[in-house]
Structure formats: C-alpha cells, structure tokens
Enzyme design. Structure first.
Site, short mmCIF file in Angstrom:
data_model
loop_
_atom_site.label_atom_id
_atom_site.label_comp_id
_atom_site.label_asym_id
_atom_site.label_seq_id
_atom_site.Cartn_x
_atom_site.Cartn_y
_atom_site.Cartn_z
N PHE A 151 -78.81 -36.49 -56.99
CA PHE A 151 -77.84 -35.40 -57.10
C PHE A 151 -76.43 -35.94 -57.31
CE2 PHE A 151 -75.26 -31.84 -55.31
CZ PHE A 151 -75.60 -30.91 -56.29
N TYR A 152 -76.13 -37.11 -56.73
CA TYR A 152 -74.85 -37.76 -57.00
C TYR A 152 -74.65 -37.93 -58.50
CZ TYR A 152 -71.72 -41.71 -57.82
OH TYR A 152 -70.74 -42.53 -58.32
N ALA A 153 -75.64 -38.52 -59.16
CA ALA A 153 -75.55 -38.76 -60.60
C ALA A 153 -75.45 -37.44 -61.37
CB ALA A 153 -76.76 -39.56 -61.08
N THR A 155 -74.09 -34.62 -60.36
CA THR A 155 -72.74 -34.05 -60.26
C THR A 155 -71.77 -34.79 -61.17
OG1 THR A 155 -72.13 -35.40 -58.33
CG2 THR A 155 -73.11 -33.23 -57.90
N LYS A 156 -71.92 -36.10 -61.27
CA LYS A 156 -71.00 -36.85 -62.13
C LYS A 156 -71.25 -36.54 -63.61
CE LYS A 156 -68.45 -39.62 -60.32
NZ LYS A 156 -67.05 -39.35 -59.89
#
Length: 333
Positions: A151-153, A155-156
C-alpha cells in the site's frame, strides 16, 4: 537567493537536502510534523544541525488543510521539494490509514497550494517500489508500473498520477523522483543499515529476509542530494525531451526520474561491508521474504545523467563505513 520549501525537513533525506541547499545559498523553509514513527529525538537533533539565519523551521502536518496554502502565499517559493511522507513498506500493512492521510492527502494539499501560488519547479519524492512486480532489470522510467506490491507503493504511485493531472491542467512543472534504497549518516532506525549496525554492535542476531538472496541499488545520501540540487533549476518543459529515453509527458511539463547508484549490490555483500566497518561478524537469522517486498531493485540512470551530468557514486563500502562512524559517535558506542 532562491527561496525553497522542503517538506519532511526533519527526515533523513530532507535533513541532508536542507544542508545542501543552505550550503548553496538557498533560503530554506523546512516543514515537518516530528511524528513518532521513529525516535523523535533523532529528528530534533537533525533540525538542530540546520540552525542558520537562512533556515526557518515550521512544525506541522502536510495534510493539515490550509497550512501549505498559507506557506506558499507567504513565501512565493522558487522551488518546492516534497519529501514529507509516511514511509515504510511493512508499516503500511499494519497502519494503511497513515499512508492515505500523509501521502495522498498531504500531496493534494501541496498541489492545491502550488496551483494558487506556482513555484518555478516542484520536485516530489516517489519510490522505486512503484515498479512493483516488474522483473526486467534495470528499471527504466518509461516502464509500465501497474502492479504495486504494498500500500505504501500504491500511495506513492497515486501521487505520481495526481501530480501529472495538476501539471497538465495548470501547467505546473513537476519532477517525480523514484529513490532507490537511500542510506548514510543520520539514517532512519527502521532501515536495514541502521538495524543491522545496532544489532551487530550489541552482539545480537540480524533478520536477513529471503535468506540474503536480495539485491538493492543502494544509494548514498550525499550522492542523492547532489543530484536533487543540480536538478532544481531544470524544470520539465512541454515538448522538450532531454534524450530518447526521457519520461517527459506528451501533455504536461511532468517527468518521472530514477535516482539510484545504477549498480545493484547483493544483500550479503552489504552485510559484509557492515562487518568490515564494525570489525565484527554478524549473527544471522535467515528468514523468508516479507509480504510486500521485492527480491531486487536496480535503477537505469540514463535519464538522470542526460539531465544532470555525471554524478558521484560513493562505493557501498565507503558509504557504510561513514554510517558506522556516525553511529558510533552519535550513540557513543
């Protein structure tokens, strides 16, 4: 004297970038929330190192409605570096809402402020994790990036698309940077180099995922901020690609750009560099791959070279040695 905004100024990369910009004569406004994702004393000590008549620190969250709008209206920035974000692949599995608020809502506030008060160039941090499940190496900016693994990736990658829409609609020059495993002094405690060094010096075992069969394009922080400083005045222009490999949008002054060392290093070799720098042998817990992680990253830096010229490439052995020396001094080990 350029007036420059750096969000995430108390963070690892933001701190080093502020140091570089101040050394090059910029007036710097540094914004940071000093969150407790990791040791706040480390963040405060970074800010203390930036004390300068041309540095102003503002404490606040980028997602706070109106905060960035007020800063842009007050200062009329020449350049804006957006580094503030909730970082960490594994933490995004446990606390995804933090990423939604900081990464997506925070970037939205920045884009709205820039729409109202346009700087000459906005430079926004993305991540090599945006390449997701791609297995072809090295990663090239023009590759499709549809399958993020965390999910980090995600969002970016979303912020890349958000920024492109604003660049197209409002003619805002924007460069998105995909960073590759940045390391060095004053680094984050949740990153491998910090955790490994701490454990080895304390005689504790380190967790080695995928049993060490991983490769990373380790990028020394001084090399990265030199590239960022060089790129600040090089705003994208519609219809003016820098080379055949340019990721410049056909409909906006927007591009995405890798910043990496351009040569992947095996995780086992990285651990050996820490052992050499500490003079100790690591005890290793060999573990399977973590969810959301990828086995390898490797940046193609053709576009970076075309734009900014040949950059310095600090060898991993030297970069690790400098980090260990800083760690020993900072923690009196």
């Amino acid at each position: 004297m350029p007036k420059t905004l750096v969000t995430g100024a108390a963070g690892f990369i933001g701190f080093h970038l502020c140091q570089r910009l101040l050394a090059e004569g910029h007036e710097v406004i540094g914004l940071d929330a000093i969150t407790d994702y990791y040791d706040v004393s480390l963040k405060r000590d970074r800010i203390a190192q930036l004390e300068n008549e041309r540095f102003t620190f503002v404490k606040g969250r980028v997602e706070t409605r109106g905060l960035l709008m007020d800063l842009f209206a007050q200062h009329c920035f020449d350049y804006a570096f957006h580094l503030a974000a909730q970082a960490g692949v594994r933490h995004s599995i446990e606390q995804p809402r933090d990423y939604l608020e900081s990464n997506i809502a925070g970037t939205f506030e920045l884009l709205e402020a820039a729409r109202a008060h346009p700087p000459k160039h906005m430079l926004i941090a993305s991540t090599s994790s945006a390449y997701g499940s791609n297995t072809e190496m090295p990663y090239v900016e023009t590759m499709r990036t549809d399958h993020q693994m965390s999910f980090y990736a995600a969002t970016k990658k979303a912020t890349e698309s958000m920024a492109h829409s604003y660049a197209h609609l409002y003619d805002l020059p924007i460069t998105m940077f995909r960073f590759f495993t940045v390391y060095g002094p004053w680094g984050r405690p949740d990153m491998a180099l910090f955790k490994f060094t701490k454990a080895i010096l304390q005689g504790e075992a380190i967790d080695v995922y995928n049993r060490g069969d991983m490769m990373r394009d380790f990028t020394y922080v001084d090399d990265l901020v030199e590239a960022l400083e060089r790129l600040a005045p090089l705003a994208p222009q519609r219809g003016a690609p820098a080379c055949a490999e340019d990721s410049l949008s056909p409909v906006a002054p927007w591009r995405v750009l890798n910043i990496g060392n351009g040569s992947p290093v095996q995780l086992t070799a990285f651990i050996e560099a820490i052992e050499a720098a500490t003079g100790l042998t690591a005890k290793q817990n060999l573990l399977p791959m973590q969810p959301g992680d990828v086995p390898a990253t490797w940046a193609d830096t053709t576009l970076l070279t075309a734009l900014a010229g040949d950059a310095q490439h600090t060898p991993v052995t030297e970069g690790v040695r400098r980090f260990v020396a800083w760690y020993r001094a900072y923690y009196a080990v």
